[in-house]
Design a protein around this motif. Structure first.
Motif, PDB file in Angstrom:
ATOM      1  N   GLY A  52       5.643  -1.471   2.242  1.00  0.00           N
ATOM      2  CA  GLY A  52       4.249  -1.889   2.073  1.00  0.00           C
ATOM      3  C   GLY A  52       3.339  -0.804   1.542  1.00  0.00           C
ATOM      4  N   GLU A  53       2.439  -1.159   0.668  1.00  0.00           N
ATOM      5  CA  GLU A  53       1.381  -0.304   0.138  1.00  0.00           C
ATOM      6  C   GLU A  53       1.917   0.999  -0.460  1.00  0.00           C
ATOM      7  N   GLY A  54       3.103   0.928  -1.088  1.00  0.00           N
ATOM      8  CA  GLY A  54       3.644   2.101  -1.756  1.00  0.00           C
ATOM      9  C   GLY A  54       4.204   3.168  -0.849  1.00  0.00           C
ATOM     10  N   LEU A  55       4.321   2.902   0.447  1.00  0.00           N
ATOM     11  CA  LEU A  55       4.857   3.880   1.389  1.00  0.00           C
ATOM     12  C   LEU A  55       6.367   3.702   1.506  1.00  0.00           C
ATOM     13  N   PHE A 135       4.363  14.140   3.826  1.00  0.00           N
ATOM     14  CA  PHE A 135       3.021  14.364   4.364  1.00  0.00           C
ATOM     15  C   PHE A 135       2.010  13.960   3.296  1.00  0.00           C
ATOM     16  N   HIS A 136       1.390  12.815   3.464  1.00  0.00           N
ATOM     17  CA  HIS A 136       0.383  12.383   2.491  1.00  0.00           C
ATOM     18  C   HIS A 136      -0.888  13.219   2.595  1.00  0.00           C
ATOM     19  N   GLY A 137      -1.093  13.844   3.749  1.00  0.00           N
ATOM     20  CA  GLY A 137      -2.299  14.652   3.915  1.00  0.00           C
ATOM     21  C   GLY A 137      -2.123  16.102   3.542  1.00  0.00           C
ATOM     22  N   GLY A 138      -0.969  16.475   2.971  1.00  0.00           N
ATOM     23  CA  GLY A 138      -0.731  17.869   2.593  1.00  0.00           C
ATOM     24  C   GLY A 138      -0.721  18.786   3.801  1.00  0.00           C
ATOM     25  N   TRP A 139      -1.263  19.997   3.615  1.00  0.00           N
ATOM     26  CA  TRP A 139      -1.270  20.968   4.709  1.00  0.00           C
ATOM     27  C   TRP A 139      -2.160  20.528   5.869  1.00  0.00           C
ATOM     28  N   ASP A 224      -4.906   7.936   4.530  1.00  0.00           N
ATOM     29  CA  ASP A 224      -6.101   7.513   5.273  1.00  0.00           C
ATOM     30  C   ASP A 224      -6.275   5.989   5.248  1.00  0.00           C
ATOM     31  N   ALA A 225      -5.831   5.354   4.168  1.00  0.00           N
ATOM     32  CA  ALA A 225      -5.992   3.907   4.063  1.00  0.00           C
ATOM     33  C   ALA A 225      -5.220   3.162   5.143  1.00  0.00           C
ATOM     34  N   ILE A 231      -5.908   0.171  15.813  1.00  0.00           N
ATOM     35  CA  ILE A 231      -6.930  -0.316  16.730  1.00  0.00           C
ATOM     36  C   ILE A 231      -8.236   0.442  16.457  1.00  0.00           C
ATOM     37  N   GLY A 232      -9.301  -0.279  16.229  1.00  0.00           N
ATOM     38  CA  GLY A 232     -10.576   0.354  15.903  1.00  0.00           C
ATOM     39  C   GLY A 232     -10.737   0.684  14.443  1.00  0.00           C
ATOM     40  N   GLY A 233      -9.673   0.490  13.637  1.00  0.00           N
ATOM     41  CA  GLY A 233      -9.773   0.724  12.201  1.00  0.00           C
ATOM     42  C   GLY A 233      -9.884   2.173  11.786  1.00  0.00           C
TER      43      GLY A 233
END
Length: 283
Positions: A52-55, A135-139, A224-225, A231-233
């Motif tokens: 899903g969503e390219g992951l 790691f999509h968030g890098g460092w 982040d998407a 829960i809570g978005g």
């Protein structure tokens, strides 16, 4: 105060020595190798599966794998260790030493936390080399994973010490310790999306640290998407820190109290009876 600090220092040195010895243990080395090969084999054969969503699957599965290793490693490990050392008389001897129980707990905290690190390393380091976009968030994601791991272990490990203090013998750790941990992992988003469970189950899951460990690990690995599905978005990073720190403090205080209470009730006759029961169980 000086006696307490001295006891903590002795305990930390004992815990570090035990960790170094465990690194040289063929049994522990074989376990690390088994976990690494099993995990990497699974991820390698599923490296091209899109979830899903390219992951890709390795990115989605890694938070659950690391969360599971933390949950079982720092709860079941110390529970077994404490139950066995209670039966072989180790705690009875420590009770006679000044601040011996405080030193024992500090040593166990260091030893058990350090013992999980090689297990995480043999999974995470090769995975970072073999799989792109882990790691999509890098460092920033790497640093997030580090603080979640540290706070998660501090929050969960005292629970293992409490379980080891309460079980009647080491053979009961599997029932009293493993079963609750498995159930908690199932409802905390470690192996199954917590968002798809009933509302009251989601509330129960959020009362325990395992949910927040899993959430924090997902925030480290996923973009982040992906937070929109939580829960809570959002990743609720600040609340994750608060909950894990609170659990670390409360569970550490509770573990110290429970171990002290258990140690006061220990006697030579109880140790002898536990040894006899263990011999009968092995037979």
């Amino acid at each position: 105060m000086n006696r307490t600090l001295d006891a903590i220092g002795v305990g930390l040195r004992r815990g570090w020595t035990e960790f170094l010895l465990s690194l040289r243990s063929p049994q522990d080395q074989g376990f690390y190798l088994f976990v690494a090969i099993g995990t990497l084999t699974f991820l390698w054969f599923n490296r091209d599966n899109e979830v899903g969503e390219g992951l890709m699957l390795p990115t989605v599965a890694m938070p659950s794998i690391l969360g599971g290793l933390i949950a079982f490693g720092v709860v079941i490990g110390p529970a077994y260790a404490l139950a066995m050392e209670r039966e072989d008389g180790t705690l009875l001897r420590l009770k006679a030493a000044p601040r011996g129980i405080v030193g024992y707990i500090s040593g166990q905290l260091l030893f058990q936390m350090a013992s999980v690190l090689p297990l995480l390393a043999v999974v995470l380091i090769p995975s970072a080399v073999l799989f792109d976009g882990l790691f999509h968030g890098g460092w920033t994601g790497v640093l997030t994973a580090v603080w979640v791991l540290v706070l998660g272990m501090l929050a969960m490990l005292p629970l293992g010490i409490i379980i080891g203090s309460l079980v009647p013998n080491a053979q009961k750790v599997g029932t009293w310790g493993m079963l609750p941990v498995v159930v908690l992992a199932m409802i905390s988003g470690v192996f199954y999306p917590v968002q798809e469970l009933w509302g009251w189950v989601q509330g129960v899951a959020q009362a325990f640290p395992m949910y927040w460990i899993a959430l924090g690990m997902r925030s480290a690995f996923l973009p982040d998407a992906a937070a929109a599905g939580e829960i809570g978005g959002s990743w609720r990073t600040g609340l994750t820190v608060v909950v894990l720190v609170a659990w670390a403090v409360v569970s550490s205080v509770a573990a110290t109290y429970v171990v002290r209470r258990m140690a006061r009730r220990q006697s030579g006759s109880q140790v002898e009876a536990a040894r006899d029961a263990a011999v009968q169980w092995v037979r």
